[in-house]
Design an enzyme around this catalytic site. Structure first.
Site, PDB file in Angstrom:
ATOM      1  N   ASP A  69       0.561  -1.289  -0.008  1.00 48.77           N
ATOM      2  CA  ASP A  69      -0.135   0.194  -0.052  1.00 48.77           C
ATOM      3  C   ASP A  69       0.775   1.253   0.104  1.00 48.77           C
ATOM      4  O   ASP A  69       1.698   1.356   0.619  1.00 48.77           O
ATOM      5  CB  ASP A  69      -0.957   0.170   1.180  1.00 48.77           C
ATOM      6  CG  ASP A  69      -1.713  -1.096   1.626  1.00 48.77           C
ATOM      7  OD1 ASP A  69      -1.763  -1.991   0.729  1.00 48.77           O
ATOM      8  OD2 ASP A  69      -2.309  -1.085   2.676  1.00 48.77           O
ATOM      9  N   GLU A 250     -10.268  -2.138   3.661  1.00 46.81           N
ATOM     10  CA  GLU A 250      -9.206  -1.604   3.972  1.00 46.81           C
ATOM     11  C   GLU A 250      -8.848  -0.108   3.244  1.00 46.81           C
ATOM     12  O   GLU A 250      -9.492   0.141   2.361  1.00 46.81           O
ATOM     13  CB  GLU A 250      -7.913  -2.489   3.542  1.00 46.81           C
ATOM     14  CG  GLU A 250      -7.700  -3.985   4.088  1.00 46.81           C
ATOM     15  CD  GLU A 250      -6.212  -4.528   3.962  1.00 46.81           C
ATOM     16  OE1 GLU A 250      -5.988  -4.692   2.790  1.00 46.81           O
ATOM     17  OE2 GLU A 250      -5.523  -5.023   4.918  1.00 46.81           O
TER      18      GLU A 250
END
Lengths: 584, 584
Positions: A69, A250
């Site tokens: 990420d 998420e």
């Protein structure tokens, strides 16, 4: 052979989705101490080899080992772009997470930096989060400056190797985001919750405070918080059960995007889910709605996706761009289904895994289709891609029905950008098609994409053969928009960067991202325009792109990165604990 | 060659999504008259060749030419299954739509019937709809019987070849669903709306009336109606903007499904969308919620899919099954992105296009994952698949880690069903994987699928080569559920029927449907079980399935179908108009 690799590959994927054993919660360690695992450079970035043919040249990829990420994305007051990222500095697979760091002046040319945030102990990972410029020193960390950076992130404990507490911490940087000190009052939010992560902080100007959103990952819930100072957080509201019913939420983002045809920007919640995306594994969605400073209410219950490809996840918008302007996002260009297995992790390719998308400038627009018009289409384009135009490989403004061939074997970067525009279309007869094929003269492998005016936009990575994984979906497609807002034009562009493909349809239409792994470099491009409506015309432009990484590399392809931010402790960590660097 | 076929293929797809020209509305013609295009058998079904290796043998496919949505699905009081379907009886591509018809005693073995519903004139198609048994003669059509059938459908006008009015009509059958007479009061609902279709009617016992739901296709809206008699309809409510933001809503179903662990069934709105499904093109979703007889309110804003494959669309639940029981659905096993191009439309394969799924028995269950528990998982299994078990090809109850090989070259049907069960798993260590590969000894092509305990369920049709279309996505996957409700077992089954694959994961996990087109018959099966947790055991069963179509065929593979329902007017239509057959 296939069977064994398939089996072992898939078994790796099973672990995340199973019931967790009852977690244990060790006492908090000193929050200002960092743990440095042995063998990791502390004051310099890891060097890495960017010379292989699979290495993207205008996309960010880590020097070595594993990245996922994007984190802490911001553009500093001095114009410097900062990206941080989930980073395993010891292995080309996910785990052992730190915040890696890179900086750029243009969003394409990145300089690797030393690791920005380290875990507080040897059983904790530094999970995703965001960073803001605390211009007004609301935090009190920056008495003498207006460019202080505060990062907020999740600390995820793995006592005895099993998943434990996830709590929120902050750290601050007085040197422009290069070096961070953990806040001595950490954790700033702690609920002894094992699925509670990914804070995204943003300045809420109307209220004069910070808003933050984070995910209760397995409860289909995001929670909204406010804070005057980034230290004290007040829970304000929850939003539950929107989007695809997947397994985990998420990386929520709450951001204002400009909206075509109106002065006021529109609030958008962007949310990633994994696994359980419709294409398998990871995907990202967005929800336009109203935000009053404490509560977010989507305008409707539709699920909208930010990208039609399989490799676009965990996107994070840059802080530091004024509301009302196009906002900039970068996505992780991979998918949890196979990211730990892609071939770039092998030593011969530099032992790196994953790349980011290029920065995308995003806005919203309603289209005239469907009839209800409240479509809030996601309009995303590579930001100022001409920044990395190096050479014109082809230019034809009067192609019409026809073909363009380009041999780019000698292009140093191996990366190209193509743009095809069909003009003078009418609503009554909007016909025409665009196809592109990038192939390898060595192996015959090819990567394809295309679009049909008013119809489908597609890509196909299925004829590249270095990664024969049963979850590595080959074909992705979406429907594009052609209507009265299109002004008689239909366009398509594609960024083909060694192992990352980004396809952009005409305005109002989604973009698609896909990694791809050929056995040899692609070096031949064919573009076909066909079936144009009478009176329609087509133009084609192809550019060779800058080798932003090779330009920094030595003759072996090795990039060292920024070693000037050293604090006098260069060299590799011998392991152990150390108090955060004091810069003042 | 590829380029030309790709271009022409994709251009076909563009038409549907463009702005429609202003429609014209011709006056209604006599609603009791049917138009018979020349050359179509009126009182018998079209014969067709079911002898080719691509022809499914336990799935319904039309004798010849083109089929799409299932319509009018019901199980009659005498136990006969009736399916109708969108049918072009003159060409293997979509268009010229009639209601085709087939009947069965078991849901697998189908007898083709004459066309059930014809259009009222030569510029109208009979679009999708449903059928009910009017046991209580609410309609007044059935003074002397309790098994009368009323079909409700959309008539879609194409004056001058362009899309015009879509309005709702009914027709009734006094001979058990074989012959229909159009209601002289048609249309029953008309709003001069060009995107208004697919009525699904169901008896609402608590209110003692009929409820109907239909789609405002381009407005992201479904509308709910009620009626005492199937003739007079009262608009009650709308539901807007749920599910994937695609281009068109189609084929809503409102149905009560049994819910594990509770006595009361749960109302579900099933809704298909096209184009714009996340895998490209067509997809189907469902929304559990509350229905009070006039208004439907989803329990949440989540988007849930009924199938993880790319070829599952327009599913319709059978009327005639009491509430509280598992309900039965059949889906159209194709996708609008490529259905008009698949190779079975070629003369050498019998010139047919598309198949239905097998009947699936559907219920709902909440799982313990995620934490919120309100998951409403879609549990679907082939209904009584053992009905078509013909031979046991393999049976091993103690396989554990190992491999099963089956040569089924001599199996008449070419259709197999395999089931693998892993038992004695624990929550602490739920490990194991299942893979299957069906391959062709002639060409080496293969079809694969597999699953990992607690993880991904996947299929891959990308190694069959008869249909190299850039939208024919090869790989599909989803996450399965393993938890405390799984009782320590994980199973997977697959139905491989010549050109249709249906994969079923363990209970609580979605099913996946994919058509596939090899260049030669698949004839070799390999099943691998691996990486079992200590103490876990595996069993494998493989059955050869009945050749339900070849069993009806002559030596050339030709199936004639039911010619006994003739009303004395056998033979092929000379074209022209005729008043509906009067049976009384």
């Amino acid at each position: 052979m296939l069977y064994f690799s398939v089996l072992s590959a898939l078994l790796l994927l099973a672990a995340g989705s199973l019931a967790q054993p009852t977690p244990t919660f060790p006492p908090f360690t000193d929050p200002t101490v960092s743990y440095y695992a042995p063998g990791i450079p502390i004051e310099t970035p890891l060097p890495g080899n960017y010379g292989n043919y699979l290495r993207p040249q205008v996309h960010y990829s880590p020097s070595r080992y594993f990245m996922n990420d994007p984190n802490g994305m911001h553009i500093a007051p001095d114009g410097t772009w900062h990206i941080y990222f989930q980073y395993n500095p010891t292995d080309p697979v996910a785990g052992n997470v730190h915040w890696g760091h890179a900086a750029s002046q243009d969003g394409y040319t990145w300089t690797n930096q030393k690791i920005a945030i380290w875990p507080p102990n040897d059983y904790t990972s530094v999970f995703s989060g965001s960073a803001v410029i605390d211009v007004n020193n609301t935090s009190g960390f920056f008495p003498d400056q207006d460019n202080g950076v505060v990062a907020m992130y999740t600390l995820a404990e793995y006592p005895n190797g099993t998943a434990g507490n996830q709590y929120q911490a902050i750290a601050y940087s007085r040197d422009g985001g290069y070096t961070f000190e953990a806040y001595e009052g950490n954790p700033v939010i702690n609920r002894y919750n094992t699925q509670f992560r990914d804070p995204y902080v943003h300045w809420y100007a109307p209220g004069g405070y910070w808003v933050m959103v984070l995910a209760h990952s397995v409860e289909f819930k995001v929670e909204f918080f406010t804070s005057p100072d980034l230290k004290e957080w007040t829970a304000q509201s929850n939003l539950t059960r929107y989007g695809v019913q997947a397994v985990q939420y998420e990386c929520p983002n709450l951001i204002e995007l400009p909206m075509e045809g109106q002065d006021e920007p529109v609030w958008v919640l962007q949310l990633s889910v994994n696994p359980g995306g419709p294409l398998g594994g990871s995907t990202a969605q967005y929800f336009p709605g109203a935000f009053n400073g404490t509560h977010f209410e989507p305008y409707d219950s539709l699920t909208r996706f930010t990208d039609f490809g399989k490799d676009s996840y965990a996107g994070q918008f840059f802080n530091g761009i004024p509301p009302g302007e196009e906002q900039i996002v970068m996505n992780w260009a991979s998918n949890w289904q196979y990211t730990n297995l892609v071939p770039t992790g092998n030593e011969e390719y530099g032992q790196f895994r994953s790349a980011m998308s290029v920065p995308r400038c995003v806005s919203l627009a309603n289209t005239t289709s469907p009839a209800s018009e409240q479509t809030y289409n996601w309009i995303s384009k590579p930001c100022a891609i001409d920044t990395v135009f190096d050479t014109v490989l082809a230019s034809n403004d009067t192609l019409d029905n026809g073909t363009v061939l380009v041999d780019y074997r000698d292009l140093e970067s191996g990366a190209i950008y193509l743009e095809v525009t069909i003009s003078n279309l009418t609503l009554d007869n909007p016909a025409g098609s665009i196809n592109f094929t990038a192939s390898s003269s060595l192996t015959g492998e090819y990567l394809q994409g295309g679009s049909v005016v008013g119809g489908v936009i597609w890509l196909d990575r299925g004829h590249t053969y270095l990664f024969p994984n049963p979850l590595f979906t080959d074909k992705m497609s979406v429907n594009g928009f052609f209507g009265e807002q299109s002004n008689g034009t239909w366009s398509m562009s594609a960024l083909i960067d060694n192992s990352v493909l980004e396809v952009f349809g005409p305005k109002y239409s989604p973009a698609g991202t896909a990694s791809f792994f050929p056995e040899a470099p692609l070096d031949t491009l064919r573009i076909d325009v066909g079936s144009l409506a009478p009176g329609a015309t087509a133009s084609v432009q192809v550019w060779g792109l800058t080798a932003t990484w090779l330009d920094q590399a030595d003759e072996n392809g090795t990039v060292i990165g920024n070693v000037t931010q050293s604090n006098g402790t260069n060299g590799t960590s011998p392991g152990g604990y150390r108090r955060s660097v004091k810069l003042y």
